[in-house]
Design an enzyme around this catalytic site. Structure first.
Site, PDB file in Angstrom:
ATOM      1  CG  ASN A  13      -0.079   1.587   4.240  1.00 52.42           C
ATOM      2  OD1 ASN A  13      -0.325   0.401   4.346  1.00 52.42           O
ATOM      3  ND2 ASN A  13       1.137   2.066   4.080  1.00 52.42           N
ATOM      4  N   GLY A  14      -2.712   0.038   6.107  1.00 55.11           N
ATOM      5  CA  GLY A  14      -2.754  -0.603   7.425  1.00 55.11           C
ATOM      6  C   GLY A  14      -4.021  -1.425   7.577  1.00 55.11           C
TER       7      GLY A  14
ATOM      8  CE  LYS B 183      12.367  -3.895  -1.379  1.00 49.59           C
ATOM      9  NZ  LYS B 183      13.149  -5.126  -1.506  1.00 49.59           N
TER      10      LYS B 183
ATOM     11  CD1 TRP C 257       0.207  -6.500  -2.208  1.00 45.98           C
ATOM     12  CD2 TRP C 257      -0.371  -6.939  -0.087  1.00 45.98           C
ATOM     13  NE1 TRP C 257       0.607  -7.781  -1.910  1.00 45.98           N
ATOM     14  CE2 TRP C 257       0.267  -8.081  -0.623  1.00 45.98           C
ATOM     15  CE3 TRP C 257      -0.820  -6.990   1.237  1.00 45.98           C
ATOM     16  CZ2 TRP C 257       0.469  -9.247   0.112  1.00 45.98           C
ATOM     17  CZ3 TRP C 257      -0.621  -8.141   1.970  1.00 45.98           C
ATOM     18  CH2 TRP C 257       0.020  -9.265   1.401  1.00 45.98           C
TER      19      TRP C 257
ATOM     20  CD  GLU D  63      10.876 -13.182  -2.524  1.00 50.82           C
ATOM     21  OE1 GLU D  63      12.100 -13.278  -2.727  1.00 50.82           O
ATOM     22  OE2 GLU D  63      10.375 -12.247  -1.910  1.00 50.82           O
TER      23      GLU D  63
ATOM     24  CG  HIS E  47      16.928 -37.317   8.788  1.00 51.58           C
ATOM     25  ND1 HIS E  47      17.140 -38.469   9.499  1.00 51.58           N
ATOM     26  CD2 HIS E  47      18.111 -36.666   8.760  1.00 51.58           C
ATOM     27  CE1 HIS E  47      18.399 -38.509   9.914  1.00 51.58           C
ATOM     28  NE2 HIS E  47      19.013 -37.420   9.481  1.00 51.58           N
TER      29      HIS E  47
ATOM     30  NE  ARG F 270       4.852   1.535   0.409  1.00 51.55           N
ATOM     31  CZ  ARG F 270       5.351   1.670   1.623  1.00 51.55           C
ATOM     32  NH1 ARG F 270       6.586   2.066   1.774  1.00 51.55           N
ATOM     33  NH2 ARG F 270       4.623   1.423   2.693  1.00 51.55           N
TER      34      ARG F 270
ATOM     35  CE  LYS G  68      15.082 -12.960  -3.035  1.00 51.51           C
ATOM     36  NZ  LYS G  68      15.346 -12.548  -1.731  1.00 51.51           N
TER      37      LYS G  68
ATOM     38  CB  CYS H 277      -0.930   0.079   1.207  1.00 51.97           C
ATOM     39  SG  CYS H 277      -2.187  -1.154   1.249  1.00 51.97           S
TER      40      CYS H 277
ATOM     41  CD  GLU I  56      17.437 -14.553   0.348  1.00 49.99           C
ATOM     42  OE1 GLU I  56      16.571 -14.859   1.190  1.00 49.99           O
ATOM     43  OE2 GLU I  56      17.339 -13.554  -0.375  1.00 49.99           O
TER      44      GLU I  56
HETATM   45  C1  F6R Z   1      12.207 -11.408   0.079  1.00 53.45           C
HETATM   46  C2  F6R Z   1      11.753 -10.222   0.767  1.00 53.45           C
HETATM   47  C3  F6R Z   1      10.984 -10.387   2.035  1.00 53.45           C
HETATM   48  C4  F6R Z   1      11.542  -9.425   3.092  1.00 53.45           C
HETATM   49  C5  F6R Z   1      10.662  -9.470   4.352  1.00 53.45           C
HETATM   50  C6  F6R Z   1      11.237  -8.589   5.441  1.00 53.45           C
HETATM   51  O1  F6R Z   1      12.854 -11.108  -1.117  1.00 53.45           O
HETATM   52  O2  F6R Z   1      11.990  -9.125   0.337  1.00 53.45           O
HETATM   53  O3  F6R Z   1      11.008 -11.698   2.487  1.00 53.45           O
HETATM   54  O4  F6R Z   1      12.853  -9.800   3.380  1.00 53.45           O
HETATM   55  O5  F6R Z   1       9.379  -9.039   4.025  1.00 53.45           O
HETATM   56  O6  F6R Z   1      11.348  -7.272   5.009  1.00 53.45           O
HETATM   57  P1  F6R Z   1      12.290  -6.241   5.741  1.00 53.45           P
HETATM   58  O7  F6R Z   1      13.694  -6.691   5.584  1.00 53.45           O
HETATM   59  O8  F6R Z   1      12.021  -4.939   5.030  1.00 53.45           O
HETATM   60  O9  F6R Z   1      11.890  -6.207   7.175  1.00 53.45           O
END
Ligand code: F6R
Length: 602
Positions: free
Chosen positions: A99-100, A597, A75, A485, A501, A27, A482, A2, A478
């Site tokens: 937003n929220g 984001k 969002w 996502e 296991h 975002r 990636k 948002c 990670e």
């Molecule tokens: C993955 C990603 C999310 C953020 C998570 C935490 O690519 O971007 O998993 O890492 O939402 O966000 P921050 O670091 O902004 O607290």
């Protein structure tokens, strides 16, 4: 997640609002809208989908001269991402963007419906505008009506509200979701992050939780509770150049390439000849600290896990990791001599912020490792170490992760120095290795070409297992994150030694194993785990030093003498692999479906 923009002034209001929303696209959102008030009349437009749909909707709308406007990218949380549910939400004469989450919206909605109010959307937000109008009906004072509205709602919010009965005013309120006010030569601006303000305002006011008030063309009046306050303005960067793609196909790609450069910035003035330096931490900051609690979400949580190995190995200090959303509700035991470390790119992640507040309330000393100065998390923590990655626009986090790891490694060395847990020679070796991080993160074009070529073989299958051991296990997590996502393929990260296991039952030629095979840590153990998968015909892509005789594919890593440097080089490889697979699948790499984001709801 948002985005909110607001503007009071005479500078091409439609373009100003749309440009502001464009800056907030990173975002994540699934619908958008704007409302412009001119001469005491509000015009409102909304569209599901991308901003281009809103641009089309407003093509014939061309307000000129002084106006007041609010705009929003949504969002979806309550109700589907439809046009009806998009913001602004209107009443008889006012409109709101939010937003929220309004937690008590259902009760408020029921009361309003009982009194004859008609709701159009399924959102929690719509109650705000109807509540405001019902208070206004009772006491005829817009300012009072807004105050009563804010007092009646619970939850997290950044709100902008306009009303035809106050034709040059925006009412605003902030609690738990970011909101800032910027003043520029052409007017007064609101935004949920710096991005729309950079280049148009020289400085900004970062509203504290509990702030509310009103702004018009002459003044902005801010209150906390009932008391007016005069908050400090903070300078903004002067240009937007850092936020352009600069010839790369995607922000994510640009940010992967930038890692080498920003790593240099993360390290600037933090390395002495033979020691780590963190001037942000007061001299006695670690006094009495005997263990660490690392708390974060998503990619930042993976940095937490990876660093926990480093803290214990180098600094001999216990380091426990917490997923913020779990930590909040499991009545965790907190010990006064623990340092609570939160890690966050955005500094606005609701779960991490609340976990931080809980730890503070529990009497713990707190430290934030954060990329955004002045963010809620940076302001809340007792101390903050900034990661200095620059604005990260790609929704999939890349350079934030690398810089978090650098700061965490620095912190481990800093703690080790202070406690005497590390010898002089070992410390010197670590400092020398840290200086090599920018080169470990540099992308070689032949490497990228090879990844691009290999990616075509990994577009199907019934799943991916990223596996590794020690610090390469969180890196496997990670890598899997990636990939899923941005490619929408199913991927899991697993400790290599744990496959036997259970998960190995899935192994066949259509199960893709991406093995992070370190030369420096548990080399033979990892290789044995990989052999077990090869024996069951899993298709294997090995990322690491020596080639496996039976690997289907191999991406070699040049770093061979320090595990964390191997880690950084492999980081760029797993990021590029995810990127190239997603590109081949035709996905929008910078704005993957369903993702935001900055996750400002819990
Ligand atoms: C993955 C990603 C999310 C953020 C998570 C935490 O690519 O971007 O998993 O890492 O939402 O966000 P921050 O670091 O902004 O607290």
């Amino acid at each position: 997640m948002c985005g909110i923009v607001g503007y009071i002034g005479a500078n091409a209001i439609k373009k100003t609002l749309l440009d502001g929303l464009k800056e907030l696209e990173y975002r994540g959102y699934d619908s958008a809208g704007l409302a412009v008030m001119q001469g005491g009349k509000i015009d409102s437009f909304k569209a599901a989908g991308k901003l281009s749909a809103l641009v089309d909707k407003t093509a014939d709308f061309d307000p000129k001269g002084f106006a007041v406007g609010i705009a929003h990218t949504r969002w979806a949380t309550h109700g589907k991402p439809t046009e009806i549910n998009a913001h602004p939400h209107g009443g008889a004469h006012s409109a709101v963007v939010h937003n929220g989450i309004i937690e008590n919206y259902q009760t408020l909605k029921n009361d309003l419906i009982a009194n004859g109010t008609k709701f159009l959307s399924q959102t929690d937000t719509e109650v705000i505008v109807h509540l405001y109008e019902s208070f206004l009906l009772q006491n005829k004072d817009p300012f009072k009506a807004f105050e009563l509205t804010i007092k009646a709602i619970d939850g997290a919010y950044a709100i902008l509200l306009i009303d035809e009965t106050s034709p040059s005013t925006i009412f605003f309120a902030k609690k738990g979701s970011p909101l800032q006010i910027g003043e520029g030569v052409s007017g007064r601006y609101f935004a949920s992050s710096d991005a729309p303000l950079v280049g148009v305002c020289e400085n900004a006011i970062y509203l504290e939780d509990g702030s509310w008030g009103y702004a018009n063309d002459r003044e902005a009046k801010i209150f906390v509770g009932d008391a007016p306050i005069s908050p400090r303005k903070k300078p903004l960067p002067l240009t937007k150049s850092a936020a352009r793609k600069e010839g790369f196909r995607f922000f994510m790609e640009k940010e992967i390439y930038e890692q080498s450069k920003v790593a240099g910035e993360t390290l600037t003035s933090r390395l002495n000849a033979d020691s780590a330096r963190l001037d942000e931490l007061p001299e006695d900051f670690l006094t009495g600290v005997i263990s660490l609690r690392l708390c974060a979400c998503g990619t930042s949580y993976h940095a937490a896990i990876a660093s926990s190995y480093v803290f214990e190995r180098l600094a001999k200090i216990e380091a426990r990791c917490e997923i913020a959303s779990e930590f909040r509700y499991r009545d965790p035991l907190l010990r006064a001599n623990e340092l609570f470390v939160v890690i966050s790119q955005s500094g606005e992640t609701a779960d991490t912020l609340e976990a931080l507040k809980m730890a503070k309330k529990g009497g713990l000393k707190t430290l934030a490792i954060c990329n955004v100065d002045n963010s809620s998390i940076a302001r809340e923590a007792d101390a903050t170490i900034l990661t200095r990655a620059g604005i990260e626009k790609g929704v999939a986090s890349t350079k934030a992760f690398a810089t978090q790891m650098i700061v965490l490694w620095l912190l481990a060395l800093y703690i080790a120095q202070k406690s005497g847990a590390i010898g002089k020679d070992k410390l010197a070796q670590e400092i020398a290795a840290l200086r090599r991080v920018p080169s470990a993160l540099a992308i070689k074009s032949e490497r990228h070409d090879l990844i691009r070529r290999l990616s075509k073989r990994y577009l199907h299958g019934h799943g991916f297992f990223f596996i590794g051991r020690d610090i390469f296990y969180p890196l496997a997590l990670e890598g899997a994150l990636k990939l899923k996502e941005i490619s929408y393929l199913h991927a899991e990260g697993y400790p290599a030694g744990e496959m036997k296991h259970g998960p190995i039952a899935l192994a066949d030629s259509e199960l893709f194993t991406i093995a992070l095979t370190s030369e420096t840590l548990l080399k033979e153990k990892t290789r044995s785990n990989v052999e077990e998968l090869i024996a069951r015909d899993s298709t294997l892509l090995a990322i690491g030093g020596d080639r496996f005789a039976l690997a289907d594919d191999h991406l070699p890593i040049d770093e061979r003498d320090h595990p964390i440097l191997e880690f950084f080089e492999m980081t760029t490889v797993i990021q590029l692999l995810a990127l190239e697979i997603a590109v081949r699948l035709g996905n929008d790499v910078d704005m993957p479906r369903n993702l935001a984001k900055s996750v400002t709801v819990e």
